[in-house]
Design an enzyme around this catalytic site. Structure first.
Site, PDB file in Angstrom:
ATOM      1  N   GLU A  41      14.128 -10.569 -34.412  1.00 47.98           N
ATOM      2  CA  GLU A  41      15.307  -9.714 -34.167  1.00 47.98           C
ATOM      3  C   GLU A  41      16.314  -9.784 -35.322  1.00 47.98           C
ATOM      4  OE1 GLU A  41      17.415 -11.112 -30.739  1.00 47.98           O
ATOM      5  OE2 GLU A  41      18.622  -9.294 -30.548  1.00 47.98           O
ATOM      6  N   LYS A 112      17.483  -2.046 -28.096  1.00 46.20           N
ATOM      7  CA  LYS A 112      17.640  -3.123 -27.114  1.00 46.20           C
ATOM      8  C   LYS A 112      18.474  -2.645 -25.930  1.00 46.20           C
ATOM      9  CE  LYS A 112      18.870  -8.078 -27.090  1.00 46.20           C
ATOM     10  NZ  LYS A 112      19.240  -9.195 -28.008  1.00 46.20           N
ATOM     11  N   CYS A 148      14.183  -9.454 -27.505  1.00 46.06           N
ATOM     12  CA  CYS A 148      14.745 -10.702 -26.956  1.00 46.06           C
ATOM     13  C   CYS A 148      15.130 -10.575 -25.490  1.00 46.06           C
ATOM     14  CB  CYS A 148      15.944 -11.134 -27.814  1.00 46.06           C
ATOM     15  SG  CYS A 148      16.325 -12.899 -27.674  1.00 46.06           S
ATOM     16  N   SER A 320      32.392 -46.302 -39.784  1.00 50.38           N
ATOM     17  CA  SER A 320      33.319 -47.267 -39.172  1.00 50.38           C
ATOM     18  C   SER A 320      32.641 -48.527 -38.673  1.00 50.38           C
ATOM     19  CB  SER A 320      34.016 -46.596 -37.987  1.00 50.38           C
ATOM     20  OG  SER A 320      33.073 -46.401 -36.935  1.00 50.38           O
ATOM     21  N   SER A 325      29.336 -42.874 -36.039  1.00 52.20           N
ATOM     22  CA  SER A 325      29.167 -42.691 -37.484  1.00 52.20           C
ATOM     23  C   SER A 325      27.808 -43.228 -37.936  1.00 52.20           C
ATOM     24  CB  SER A 325      30.315 -43.326 -38.264  1.00 52.20           C
ATOM     25  OG  SER A 325      30.438 -44.698 -37.987  1.00 52.20           O
ATOM     26  N   ASN A 401      47.527 -42.658 -34.964  1.00 57.86           N
ATOM     27  CA  ASN A 401      47.090 -41.433 -35.622  1.00 57.86           C
ATOM     28  C   ASN A 401      47.311 -41.466 -37.136  1.00 57.86           C
ATOM     29  OD1 ASN A 401      46.184 -40.280 -33.261  1.00 57.86           O
ATOM     30  ND2 ASN A 401      48.049 -39.108 -32.880  1.00 57.86           N
TER      31      ASN A 401
END
Lengths: 569, 569
Positions: A41, A112, A148, A320, A325, A401
């Site tokens: 498609e 379609k 599809c 870390s 990670s 933060n």
């Protein structure tokens, strides 16, 4: 008649690359004696092209590509997907179309009908649904050609009021061809086979189903093209997560015996809601080895294609010593090559020694380059600059933060200096609950684990370690912590992940109400607290990078929530 | 018969607040002697509810609200908007519906036919289009009741294949009522009147059009409800950017004389593409005083509603002495009150003295609190920490971005410490070209100017200064600069804004091709460079905060581009 299915990896809007790929496959199919070669498609422009479709110039380029491809169809039939302009004045300007090319020109077009407009799909944004249906003739065979979603309207409870195959079957087609761009999620491959089989059962015709492969930003296409005989027998199956070319002889297929009877699941319009009802089985389901292996392969492809299609080679990430990670780093090394992944270890005064040691061991195991940059000097400089404003207010989330954003700033600086892409390491459980810092650990160009719940991250780690210890075992067994204040643990702020992920899955994947979830035996106040976290953190996720999608409901383009909304919050 | 139109400001998903507002207006309409009171589209849940609609529990709450409202409809008719479940198995589960309540119960329901699924709209994602049409009877009058987009299908070239009023007119209705949630853009109010007049001309009936007002994250609804007599005369017009209640006597209206003939523009499906063809007039159009005044009012409402609906009072922003932050600061002071806007001045070693002085004068003029925090100490700490990695590589964009991100980190830290919302100050020209730093000056919870081109920012500054100098004149006349390296000017990296904005408008608002734009007399290589910047910076905008939408094509939810796309890039 020999039919080839070309399962390829396209790049959205990259017409020259896509056209060349298509021309190559036509050449290969011809070499293998195919009469007809079928592509997926919207292969000409790549799927999903999104608002590029609103540019007339983009549509012109699609038409130009169709013309180029038609020219080589002298001796071989070609079916490709490309938008078609709507000749009527009424309705949207485009159709999503499948083009039959042969003898150097366009022989027919099918539009379609069923336009998916849910989750990551926006097709009705661009396309008019078909309202007339005709089989296409090729070498004496009548082809029922659909696109599809057109084949997904079979249940008693379909999402669409018109089923295009029901319209076509009266014209007595000889075979069904469906060209797709059907995204991966770890439930979806089985559904797809059920749907194809349900079509064969109903229409008693052979089915040629071609899917694309490759990742487009967040959406991964997994291939797995299918050829089924009218008898119900699986004749050929395309590779998963790889390009492939399948060539099948239609007459040989039609000689196949009736396959043994089996029960076929008809998938209703809620089919895309995950199927696990029993709350006791949710975690087992999420972490089942077959699902984890598929997620693993999808993430590798997602990383690799994002880099190759963006034109980048090298990545960077903050390492870390935690599990998120670690898994991200291992996946990135596999996807990009260990020499192309630079890990930056950025311990704070609250980081434990074992975190740094674990992260070092991990990079030693993987063989990727790493640097250690402690963040205390920058953190202290921030605190000093802010002292006149902060006065003697106590340490709070603001200071947490600052550390996280200092890390974000350091990795982005290195990324900018050397032209790397920053890989984000947040997982789905964190993103759901807002347990992350905007512009800090939420920074990055691509999220690898943003659609993977924490319990699944652990399972991925075990999968990565299946042959030898790549991720140090200590990383798998220690309690998760952000290490932004002394002795901090995730469990200080969040429920245990085994409970949290269960609640999140019920709410996000299955759209259950708080009452439904409480009735499953989970504590009332916990459920309300978690759903409130999910709903009040929409503003954070709204600024998050693309997430490689592996589930039936990922954050990002497939989940569109009001930010100023006030619901369960 | 007296009909009241209630133009109200709803909060998405806040059922108790919305229901109370509706009940209040019913009471007020009753007091004014109305027989019928009409509310806007999806008023019960707020518009657009987005994927909240996928939660069965959310729909249950909509139904519960309809029931509550029905109970007070004993002596007065009420028309409200709320989703309705589709009783059929086929098709989507919901309709977007208008409910007629009277005598304490539901008297009838009308479903929406034309489901906008473009720009910021996603209605086909949730709703099945209507396929049957019936007028509703109330006190002996037949009402042709339609919903928003339903009345926009009148041209020779409509976006939809079915026009619901054409279906209803055969049942000889006495009046038309259209309930809307029609967003503001600075072109749209005139279009709306043209459409209403076109309906009256065609169907020869009086029209009651009710719109909502208020901002929902990025989308601003401007009110301006309308009552037109069948004669074509404008009988009443709701306020703009404010709540309102209009009460009109239908019989009095019907006695009105025929309005003088006028030419009515029929708006075709491209109606939402901005209309200025002549490239020489684009900047005049973008900065026309009527447009700028509307943008100003929309931004004030957008800021105010974002804060009130998110439950916040106080804002913070970086004030650089440049025009973007100056205009943002002035708008924020007007929207939130000067005491609720804290400006942070963060000069670097590259900032000129006049920048700081201008920013100080600005805050003195406005009377808002401000602090000065030089960024050099933190910047130096970053450079020192990065020295082992950067080695002796020359100063580059990495160092520029560190400064910008240091500022982002400082304002976010203060924001986190005190519970402020960071207002972003980027303009549309910068966002288009990627001339900004992710997590730096691109940080923030809400973008005030992200849909306002730089030339319009200047015009807004002049508008703000229309009575006295609030923004120091020096800020208006100095050349724009990011001040991230010595002597830097925007014009080092970007074309002059007068040319740039013209190109951007043609490409973004009008979806013109490079060739089209070059043919308008703009330099070939400049056009290609600008379009490449637009297309390669999609990844940055993807992580940007919500932008208050004022144009027909804003970045964000209304413009959906592939990130790994390769088109004009």
């Amino acid at each position: 008649m020999k039919i080839a299915l070309a399962q390829q990896n396209y790049h959205i809007g990259n017409f020259s690359s896509n056209t060349n790929k298509i021309l190559d496959a036509i050449g290969e199919a011809r070499k293998q004696g195919a009469d007809l070669v079928v592509f997926s498609e919207l292969c000409v422009c790549g799927y999903p092209p999104r608002d590029f479709l609103e540019f007339d110039d983009f549509i012109n380029q699609c038409y130009a590509a169709v013309e180029t491809i038609a020219k080589v169809s002298v001796d071989i039939g070609v079916i490709i997907g490309s938008p078609a302009r709507n000749p009527a004045k009424e309705g949207k300007d485009l159709f999503n179309a499948a083009w039959l090319l042969y003898q150097g020109k366009v022989q027919g077009v099918a539009y379609k009908t069923c336009l998916p407009t849910y989750d990551v799909f926006d097709e009705y944004r661009y396309f008019e649904p078909a309202f007339e249906w005709n089989v296409l003739e090729f070498k004496g065979k009548k082809i029922a050609l659909t696109i599809c979603e057109d084949m997904w309207a079979l249940s008693e409870n379909p999402l669409y009021r018109v089923c295009p195959m029901d319209q076509l079957i009266g014209q007595q087609p000889d075979l069904m061809i469906n060209i797709s761009a059907s995204p991966f999620d770890y439930d979806h491959d089985e559904d797809r086979k059920e749907v194809v089989k349900a079509n064969i059962r109903r229409y008693q015709l052979p089915m040629f189903y071609v899917n694309c492969v490759g990742s487009q930003t967040e959406i991964v296409f997994d291939g797995g093209s299918l050829v089924y005989a009218a008898s119900g027998e699986l004749v050929k199956e395309g590779k998963y997560f790889e390009e492939d070319l399948l060539v099948v002889d239609l007459e040989e297929m039609n000689n196949l015996q009736q396959a043994p009877d089996e029960v076929i699941r008809l998938l209703d319009k809620d089919m895309r809601v995950s199927k696990i009802e029993d709350p006791e089985k949710i975690i087992d389901y999420l972490t089942a080895e077959n699902n984890i292996r598929q997620i693993h392969d999808a993430l590798i492809l997602g990383i690799r294609d994002y880099f190759s299609k963006m034109g980048f080679k090298k990545s960077i990430l903050g390492s870390s010593g935690g599990i998120d990670s670690a898994v991200t780093l291992a996946l990135a090394c596999e996807a990009l090559g260990k020499e192309n992944v630079r890990a930056i270890l950025m311990p704070s005064q609250f980081s434990t020694d074992h975190s740094v040691n674990d992260a070092v061991t991990l990079s030693q195991n993987l063989g990727n380059p790493y640097d250690i940059i402690p963040i205390k000097p920058v953190f202290d400089a921030f605190l000093e600059s802010l002292a006149p404003v902060f006065g003697d207010l106590p340490f709070s989330v603001a200071e947490e933060n600052i550390q996280s954003r200092t890390r974000g700033n350091l990795v982005m600086a290195i990324s900018n200096k050397f032209g790397y892409i920053l890989l984000n390491t947040s997982n789905k459980s964190e993103l759901a609950t807002g347990y992350g810092t905007l512009y800090g650990d939420m920074a990055g160009g691509l999220s690898v684990l943003g659609d993977v719940y924490k319990m699944q991250v652990f399972a991925l780690a075990r999968f990565i370690n299946r042959e030898k210890e790549i991720i140090p075992n200590n990383i798998l067994v220690k309690p998760p912590s952000a290490e932004l204040r002394p002795g901090q643990k995730d469990s200080d702020s969040l429920p245990e992940y085994e409970v949290l992920d269960k609640v999140l899955y019920q709410y996000i994947e299955r759209r259950k109400s708080p009452d439904d979830i409480i009735r499953m035996g989970i504590d009332d106040s916990l459920v309300q607290r978690v759903l409130k976290l999910v709903n009040t953190n929409e503003y954070k996720r709204n600024q998050f990078c693309p997430i490689i999608r592996v589930s039936a409901k990922a954050f990002g383009v497939g989940r569109r929530m009001p930010i100023v909304g006030k619901y369960l919050s």
